[in-house]
Design a protein around this motif. Structure first.
Motif, short mmCIF file in Angstrom:
data_model
loop_
_atom_site.label_atom_id
_atom_site.label_comp_id
_atom_site.label_asym_id
_atom_site.label_seq_id
_atom_site.Cartn_x
_atom_site.Cartn_y
_atom_site.Cartn_z
N LYS A 225 0.87 -1.18 0.00
CA LYS A 225 0.00 0.00 0.00
C LYS A 225 0.91 1.23 0.00
CE LYS A 225 -2.33 0.93 3.74
NZ LYS A 225 -3.38 0.95 4.78
N VAL A 226 0.66 2.12 -0.95
CA VAL A 226 1.56 3.26 -1.20
C VAL A 226 0.83 4.56 -0.92
CG1 VAL A 226 3.02 4.39 -2.92
CG2 VAL A 226 2.67 1.92 -3.02
N LEU A 227 1.53 5.51 -0.30
CA LEU A 227 1.05 6.89 -0.17
C LEU A 227 1.87 7.77 -1.09
CD1 LEU A 227 -0.56 9.22 1.21
CD2 LEU A 227 1.30 9.32 2.89
N GLU A 228 1.18 8.52 -1.95
CA GLU A 228 1.83 9.53 -2.78
C GLU A 228 1.35 10.90 -2.32
OE1 GLU A 228 2.45 10.59 -7.49
OE2 GLU A 228 0.43 10.06 -6.82
N VAL A 229 2.27 11.77 -1.97
CA VAL A 229 1.94 13.13 -1.54
C VAL A 229 2.16 14.05 -2.73
CG1 VAL A 229 2.43 14.98 0.08
CG2 VAL A 229 2.62 12.59 0.82
N GLY A 230 1.07 14.50 -3.34
CA GLY A 230 1.14 15.34 -4.53
C GLY A 230 0.82 14.54 -5.78
N ALA B 293 2.08 -1.97 -7.43
CA ALA B 293 1.67 -2.10 -6.03
C ALA B 293 0.26 -2.67 -5.93
CB ALA B 293 1.74 -0.73 -5.35
N GLY B 294 -0.16 -2.96 -4.70
CA GLY B 294 -1.52 -3.42 -4.48
C GLY B 294 -2.51 -2.27 -4.52
N HIS B 295 -2.16 -1.15 -3.86
CA HIS B 295 -3.06 -0.01 -3.81
C HIS B 295 -2.25 1.26 -3.61
CE1 HIS B 295 -7.24 1.43 -3.53
NE2 HIS B 295 -6.70 2.42 -2.85
N VAL B 296 -2.67 2.33 -4.26
CA VAL B 296 -2.01 3.63 -4.13
C VAL B 296 -3.02 4.64 -3.59
CG1 VAL B 296 -0.84 5.53 -5.33
CG2 VAL B 296 -0.43 3.15 -6.04
N VAL B 297 -2.66 5.33 -2.51
CA VAL B 297 -3.42 6.46 -1.99
C VAL B 297 -2.66 7.72 -2.40
CG1 VAL B 297 -4.32 7.63 0.06
CG2 VAL B 297 -4.25 5.12 -0.03
N SER B 298 -3.28 8.55 -3.25
CA SER B 298 -2.60 9.74 -3.75
C SER B 298 -3.38 10.97 -3.31
CB SER B 298 -2.50 9.69 -5.28
OG SER B 298 -1.75 10.79 -5.76
N VAL B 299 -2.68 11.93 -2.69
CA VAL B 299 -3.31 13.10 -2.09
C VAL B 299 -2.77 14.36 -2.76
CG1 VAL B 299 -3.83 14.30 0.06
CG2 VAL B 299 -3.41 11.83 0.10
N GLU B 300 -3.67 15.23 -3.20
CA GLU B 300 -3.31 16.47 -3.89
C GLU B 300 -3.97 17.65 -3.19
OE1 GLU B 300 -1.95 19.36 -5.76
OE2 GLU B 300 -1.25 17.44 -6.59
N ILE B 301 -3.19 18.69 -2.88
CA ILE B 301 -3.72 19.84 -2.16
C ILE B 301 -4.53 20.77 -3.06
CG2 ILE B 301 -1.67 21.30 -2.46
CD1 ILE B 301 -2.09 22.23 0.46
N SER B 302 -4.21 20.80 -4.36
CA SER B 302 -4.89 21.69 -5.30
C SER B 302 -6.11 20.99 -5.89
CB SER B 302 -3.95 22.10 -6.43
OG SER B 302 -4.68 22.56 -7.55
N PRO B 303 -7.31 21.49 -5.66
CA PRO B 303 -8.50 20.84 -6.25
C PRO B 303 -8.44 20.75 -7.77
CG PRO B 303 -9.16 22.38 -4.53
CD PRO B 303 -7.70 22.60 -4.76
N ARG B 304 -7.89 21.77 -8.43
CA ARG B 304 -7.83 21.74 -9.89
C ARG B 304 -6.88 20.65 -10.38
NH1 ARG B 304 -5.80 22.80 -14.52
NH2 ARG B 304 -3.74 23.22 -13.72
N LEU B 305 -5.72 20.54 -9.73
CA LEU B 305 -4.79 19.48 -10.12
C LEU B 305 -5.33 18.11 -9.73
CD1 LEU B 305 -1.16 20.75 -9.39
CD2 LEU B 305 -2.27 20.36 -11.60
N ALA B 306 -6.03 18.04 -8.60
CA ALA B 306 -6.63 16.77 -8.20
C ALA B 306 -7.60 16.28 -9.27
CB ALA B 306 -7.33 16.91 -6.85
N ALA B 307 -8.38 17.20 -9.83
CA ALA B 307 -9.34 16.84 -10.88
C ALA B 307 -8.61 16.40 -12.14
CB ALA B 307 -10.26 18.02 -11.16
N PHE B 308 -7.52 17.09 -12.48
CA PHE B 308 -6.72 16.74 -13.66
C PHE B 308 -6.13 15.33 -13.50
CE2 PHE B 308 -2.39 17.23 -15.76
CZ PHE B 308 -2.86 17.05 -17.05
N GLY B 309 -5.52 15.09 -12.35
CA GLY B 309 -4.95 13.77 -12.09
C GLY B 309 -6.01 12.68 -12.09
N ARG B 310 -7.17 12.97 -11.51
CA ARG B 310 -8.25 11.98 -11.47
C ARG B 310 -8.72 11.61 -12.88
NH1 ARG B 310 -11.46 10.49 -7.48
NH2 ARG B 310 -10.74 12.22 -6.17
N ARG B 311 -8.90 12.62 -13.73
CA ARG B 311 -9.32 12.35 -15.10
C ARG B 311 -8.31 11.45 -15.82
NH1 ARG B 311 -10.50 17.88 -15.07
NH2 ARG B 311 -8.64 18.34 -16.34
N ASN B 312 -7.04 11.74 -15.64
CA ASN B 312 -6.01 10.95 -16.31
C ASN B 312 -5.99 9.51 -15.82
OD1 ASN B 312 -5.15 13.13 -17.86
ND2 ASN B 312 -3.57 13.75 -16.40
N VAL B 313 -6.08 9.33 -14.52
CA VAL B 313 -6.04 7.97 -13.96
C VAL B 313 -7.28 7.18 -14.37
CG1 VAL B 313 -6.14 6.67 -11.79
CG2 VAL B 313 -4.51 8.55 -12.03
#
Length: 217
Positions: A80-85, A99-119
């Motif tokens: 289980k992986v934590l990615e900060v940013g 990995a089995g699972h990745v938890v990825s945390v983004e402080i910027s809502p706009r970048l979080a949305a961009f990353g979510r769309r890509n994933v």
């Protein structure tokens, strides 16, 4: 532009020459299409040895740094992986394949949305994307087998060490420009950590990164 030739040049000329020799890591760079995680206006530079702007003052790492970190973390299917940013979501996508699972945390809502769309566009279902400030730890899913900070931090917060499982690995770039070091920390036993400095580099700091206390007179 011949995308496959550009991808091969990236792997052979930038990444392999930067001590990334793990064949599974190199193969993965052909599986996850980096150009589809880059903002449209920079897509022609997706395989260049550059940091690419993704908005909000943030940049994607150079491809060789992404690959080197993936190699150093030596991820396993049980991890289980934590990615900060989260940024563009590209590193999260790479790690999700190993990995089995990745938890990825983004402080910027706009970048979080961009990353979510890509994933999500690539059908990756073992990544949990969350919005928040994880610059000093993210306890909600702890403990983690691997942690990676995609921005630098002047000092490494103790919380990250305490959220690392025995046998876990943490990658962070520690220090302030121009003197930063890429560091790999391994948890050898509960409350015991071993730290190795890998190379010197300079990357942008995490928002709200922890700073050392300043002396007052």
């Amino acid at each position: 532009m011949n995308l496959e030739q550009a991808r091969t040049n990236m792997v052979e000329q930038q990444i392999r020459t930067w001590e990334v020799l793990d064949q599974e890591v190199l193969d993965l760079l052909y599986v996850v299409p980096r150009e589809e995680f880059v903002p449209q206006q920079h897509r022609a530079l997706a395989f260049s040895d550059l940091e690419l702007p993704i908005g909000e003052g943030q940049r994607m790492w150079q491809p060789k740094l992404e690959a080197r970190v993936l190699q150093e973390l030596a991820l396993r299917k049980s991890d289980k992986v934590l990615e900060v940013g989260t940024g563009s979501g590209y590193l999260a996508a790479l790690m999700a394949h190993r990995a089995g699972h990745v938890v990825s945390v983004e402080i910027s809502p706009r970048l979080a949305a961009f990353g979510r769309r890509n994933v999500e566009r690539h059908g990756i279902d073992n990544v949990t994307l969350e919005t928040g400030d994880a610059a000093r730890g993210w306890p909600s899913h702890a403990v983690y087998d691997a942690i990676v900070l995609t921005g630098s931090t002047p000092v490494l917060p103790q919380a990250f060490l305490e959220q690392l499982a025995p046998g876990g690995r943490l990658f962070a770039v520690v220090g302030e420009a121009p003197a930063m070091r890429a560091r790999l920390v391994t948890c050898s036993a509960p409350g015991a950590w071993r730290s190795t400095d890998l190379f010197e580099t300079v990357i942008a700091p995490l928002a709200n990164a922890e700073h050392p206390p300043r002396f007052r007179f």
